[in-house]
Scaffold this motif. Structure first.
Motif, PDB file in Angstrom:
ATOM      1  N   PHE A 156     -38.352  24.157  16.269  1.00  0.00           N
ATOM      2  CA  PHE A 156     -37.738  25.497  16.563  1.00  0.00           C
ATOM      3  C   PHE A 156     -36.537  25.310  17.217  1.00  0.00           C
ATOM      4  CE2 PHE A 156     -42.440  26.119  17.115  1.00  0.00           C
ATOM      5  CZ  PHE A 156     -42.654  26.497  15.800  1.00  0.00           C
ATOM      6  N   LEU A 157     -35.850  24.258  17.099  1.00  0.00           N
ATOM      7  CA  LEU A 157     -34.707  23.767  17.537  1.00  0.00           C
ATOM      8  C   LEU A 157     -33.488  24.867  17.567  1.00  0.00           C
ATOM      9  CD1 LEU A 157     -33.511  21.652  19.675  1.00  0.00           C
ATOM     10  CD2 LEU A 157     -32.482  20.676  17.616  1.00  0.00           C
ATOM     11  N   HIS A 158     -33.420  25.484  16.369  1.00  0.00           N
ATOM     12  CA  HIS A 158     -32.449  26.488  15.965  1.00  0.00           C
ATOM     13  C   HIS A 158     -33.058  27.921  15.948  1.00  0.00           C
ATOM     14  CE1 HIS A 158     -29.686  22.875  15.416  1.00  0.00           C
ATOM     15  NE2 HIS A 158     -30.745  22.356  14.663  1.00  0.00           N
ATOM     16  N   MET A 159     -34.034  27.921  16.434  1.00  0.00           N
ATOM     17  CA  MET A 159     -34.697  29.544  16.525  1.00  0.00           C
ATOM     18  C   MET A 159     -34.454  29.925  17.659  1.00  0.00           C
ATOM     19  SD  MET A 159     -38.133  29.347  14.138  1.00  0.00           S
ATOM     20  CE  MET A 159     -38.319  28.537  12.567  1.00  0.00           C
ATOM     21  N   ASP A 160     -34.240  31.384  17.569  1.00  0.00           N
ATOM     22  CA  ASP A 160     -34.478  32.048  18.866  1.00  0.00           C
ATOM     23  C   ASP A 160     -35.686  32.632  19.008  1.00  0.00           C
ATOM     24  OD1 ASP A 160     -34.523  34.370  17.238  1.00  0.00           O
ATOM     25  OD2 ASP A 160     -32.460  34.903  17.518  1.00  0.00           O
ATOM     26  N   LYS A 161     -36.028  33.372  20.191  1.00  0.00           N
ATOM     27  CA  LYS A 161     -37.420  34.059  20.474  1.00  0.00           C
ATOM     28  C   LYS A 161     -37.874  34.827  19.203  1.00  0.00           C
ATOM     29  CE  LYS A 161     -39.220  32.442  24.364  1.00  0.00           C
ATOM     30  NZ  LYS A 161     -38.900  30.971  24.625  1.00  0.00           N
ATOM     31  N   ALA A 162     -36.985  35.660  18.869  1.00  0.00           N
ATOM     32  CA  ALA A 162     -37.447  36.658  17.757  1.00  0.00           C
ATOM     33  C   ALA A 162     -37.833  35.942  16.549  1.00  0.00           C
ATOM     34  CB  ALA A 162     -36.253  37.536  17.354  1.00  0.00           C
ATOM     35  N   GLN A 163     -37.154  34.803  16.252  1.00  0.00           N
ATOM     36  CA  GLN A 163     -37.678  33.922  15.060  1.00  0.00           C
ATOM     37  C   GLN A 163     -38.911  33.203  15.450  1.00  0.00           C
ATOM     38  OE1 GLN A 163     -33.777  32.183  15.083  1.00  0.00           O
ATOM     39  NE2 GLN A 163     -33.556  32.482  12.802  1.00  0.00           N
ATOM     40  N   LEU A 164     -39.171  32.961  16.549  1.00  0.00           N
ATOM     41  CA  LEU A 164     -40.493  32.297  16.985  1.00  0.00           C
ATOM     42  C   LEU A 164     -41.470  33.417  16.715  1.00  0.00           C
ATOM     43  CD1 LEU A 164     -40.135  30.308  20.321  1.00  0.00           C
ATOM     44  CD2 LEU A 164     -40.793  29.551  18.022  1.00  0.00           C
ATOM     45  N   TRP A 165     -41.500  34.625  17.322  1.00  0.00           N
ATOM     46  CA  TRP A 165     -42.509  35.652  17.258  1.00  0.00           C
ATOM     47  C   TRP A 165     -42.763  35.868  15.645  1.00  0.00           C
ATOM     48  CZ3 TRP A 165     -45.809  37.252  20.468  1.00  0.00           C
ATOM     49  CH2 TRP A 165     -45.403  37.677  21.701  1.00  0.00           C
ATOM     50  N   LYS A 166     -41.760  35.974  14.909  1.00  0.00           N
ATOM     51  CA  LYS A 166     -41.831  36.017  13.390  1.00  0.00           C
ATOM     52  C   LYS A 166     -42.393  35.115  12.688  1.00  0.00           C
ATOM     53  CE  LYS A 166     -37.901  39.038  12.351  1.00  0.00           C
ATOM     54  NZ  LYS A 166     -36.798  39.393  12.008  1.00  0.00           N
ATOM     55  N   TYR A 167     -42.041  33.841  13.089  1.00  0.00           N
ATOM     56  CA  TYR A 167     -43.011  32.514  12.610  1.00  0.00           C
ATOM     57  C   TYR A 167     -44.503  32.544  12.857  1.00  0.00           C
ATOM     58  CZ  TYR A 167     -44.519  27.804  11.554  1.00  0.00           C
ATOM     59  OH  TYR A 167     -44.822  26.686  11.115  1.00  0.00           O
ATOM     60  N   ALA A 168     -44.793  33.007  14.207  1.00  0.00           N
ATOM     61  CA  ALA A 168     -46.157  33.090  14.459  1.00  0.00           C
ATOM     62  C   ALA A 168     -46.879  34.350  13.717  1.00  0.00           C
ATOM     63  CB  ALA A 168     -46.258  33.284  16.020  1.00  0.00           C
ATOM     64  N   ASP A 169     -46.225  35.497  13.742  1.00  0.00           N
ATOM     65  CA  ASP A 169     -46.560  36.519  13.128  1.00  0.00           C
ATOM     66  C   ASP A 169     -47.006  36.209  11.502  1.00  0.00           C
ATOM     67  OD1 ASP A 169     -47.107  39.382  12.963  1.00  0.00           O
ATOM     68  OD2 ASP A 169     -45.643  39.584  11.699  1.00  0.00           O
ATOM     69  N   ALA A 170     -46.206  35.421  10.736  1.00  0.00           N
ATOM     70  CA  ALA A 170     -46.212  35.036   9.260  1.00  0.00           C
ATOM     71  C   ALA A 170     -47.455  34.394   9.224  1.00  0.00           C
ATOM     72  CB  ALA A 170     -45.017  34.385   8.984  1.00  0.00           C
ATOM     73  N   LEU A 171     -47.822  33.663  10.156  1.00  0.00           N
ATOM     74  CA  LEU A 171     -49.140  32.800  10.120  1.00  0.00           C
ATOM     75  C   LEU A 171     -50.323  33.505  10.524  1.00  0.00           C
ATOM     76  CD1 LEU A 171     -47.989  29.405  11.724  1.00  0.00           C
ATOM     77  CD2 LEU A 171     -48.454  29.856   9.090  1.00  0.00           C
ATOM     78  N   GLY A 172     -50.227  35.033  10.981  1.00  0.00           N
ATOM     79  CA  GLY A 172     -51.284  35.680  11.300  1.00  0.00           C
ATOM     80  C   GLY A 172     -51.609  35.625  12.928  1.00  0.00           C
ATOM     81  N   TYR A 173     -50.631  34.979  13.680  1.00  0.00           N
ATOM     82  CA  TYR A 173     -50.981  34.662  15.008  1.00  0.00           C
ATOM     83  C   TYR A 173     -50.227  35.487  16.220  1.00  0.00           C
ATOM     84  CZ  TYR A 173     -53.992  30.694  13.852  1.00  0.00           C
ATOM     85  OH  TYR A 173     -55.070  30.175  13.515  1.00  0.00           O
ATOM     86  N   ARG A 174     -49.622  36.580  15.723  1.00  0.00           N
ATOM     87  CA  ARG A 174     -48.825  37.370  16.438  1.00  0.00           C
ATOM     88  C   ARG A 174     -49.678  37.729  17.843  1.00  0.00           C
ATOM     89  NH1 ARG A 174     -46.276  43.509  15.952  1.00  0.00           N
ATOM     90  NH2 ARG A 174     -45.785  42.860  13.842  1.00  0.00           N
TER      91      ARG A 174
END
Ligand code: ZN
Length: 217
Positions: A156-174
């Motif tokens: 996640f070096l180049h991701m911001d917090k919004a992208q982190l949330w989206k990443y977890a959400d896409a895996l079903g972990y929001r």
């Protein structure tokens, strides 16, 4: 095998999700206890590792940290402001280098080659040990020190917090991230917001909330 640095916060927990999706088992999570203001983070880390079914170990480095007189806003009751160098008082000098070294040493007899750290250089206060040059240098130094090819993953070096949330959400972990992880510097866990527990006022809460709102609204 892979070892994930797990603090119990949003970033490291999402890094654990990334690890399970991208690296082969066994997966291990290491939590360092160093007299954080709030034991709550460590309790969160325990529960997260249990629920995500990874082996978990907690290493107490409180005495070492104390001996080094590492005093900052995370371990002492100092206000969260800026140091003379322009870094927040939440900066712990040498922390990520120490954590990566300890995790590599811990994993050595287990034939570990992969270390995973959930840092981001995008919106996190400019900590020097959350940047690519540091991570590349640490990977090289540990590989030389252990005479083994060590890989440091910072997905996640180049991701911001919004992208982190989206990443977890896409895996079903929001909801899992919101409910189980802890970010608030003040350790508040009595009020539940859509983005999780916290005071809603400290820099960590504000960053987490803004990321959530940018991701989903
Ligand atoms: Zn807070």
């Amino acid at each position: 095998m892979a070892v994930v640095l797990l603090s119990g916060g949003q970033d490291s927990t999402t890094a654990l999700l990334w690890t399970k999706a991208n690296l082969s088992p066994p997966w291990y999570a290491i939590t360092f206890a160093y007299r954080q203001r709030h034991q709550i983070e460590i309790e969160c880390a325990k529960r997260i590792a249990q629920k995500l079914e990874v082996f978990h170990t907690i290493i107490d480095i409180g005495a070492l940290w104390n001996a080094l007189e590492v005093v900052n806003a995370l371990t002492a009751e100092l206000p969260i402001t800026q140091t003379l160098e322009g870094l927040p008082t939440t900066f712990v000098p040498g922390r990520n280098l120490f954590f990566l070294t300890a995790a590599a040493a811990w994993g050595y007899p287990r034939s570990e080659t992969d270390l995973v750290i959930g840092v981001s250089q995008v919106d996190y206060s400019g900590y020097p040990d959350c940047r690519a040059p540091f991570l590349e240098a640490a990977e090289k130094a540990l590989s030389e020190a252990l005479a083994r090819s060590i890989r440091i993953h910072a997905p996640f070096l180049h991701m911001d917090k919004a992208q982190l949330w989206k990443y977890a959400d896409a895996l079903g972990y929001r909801e899992f991230i919101a409910e189980e992880t802890h970010t608030c510097y003040l350790g508040q866990r009595d009020v539940r917001h859509p983005w999780g527990y916290g005071c809603g006022q400290c820099p960590a809460c504000r960053l987490r909330q803004a990321g959530y709102e940018n991701a989903f609204f």
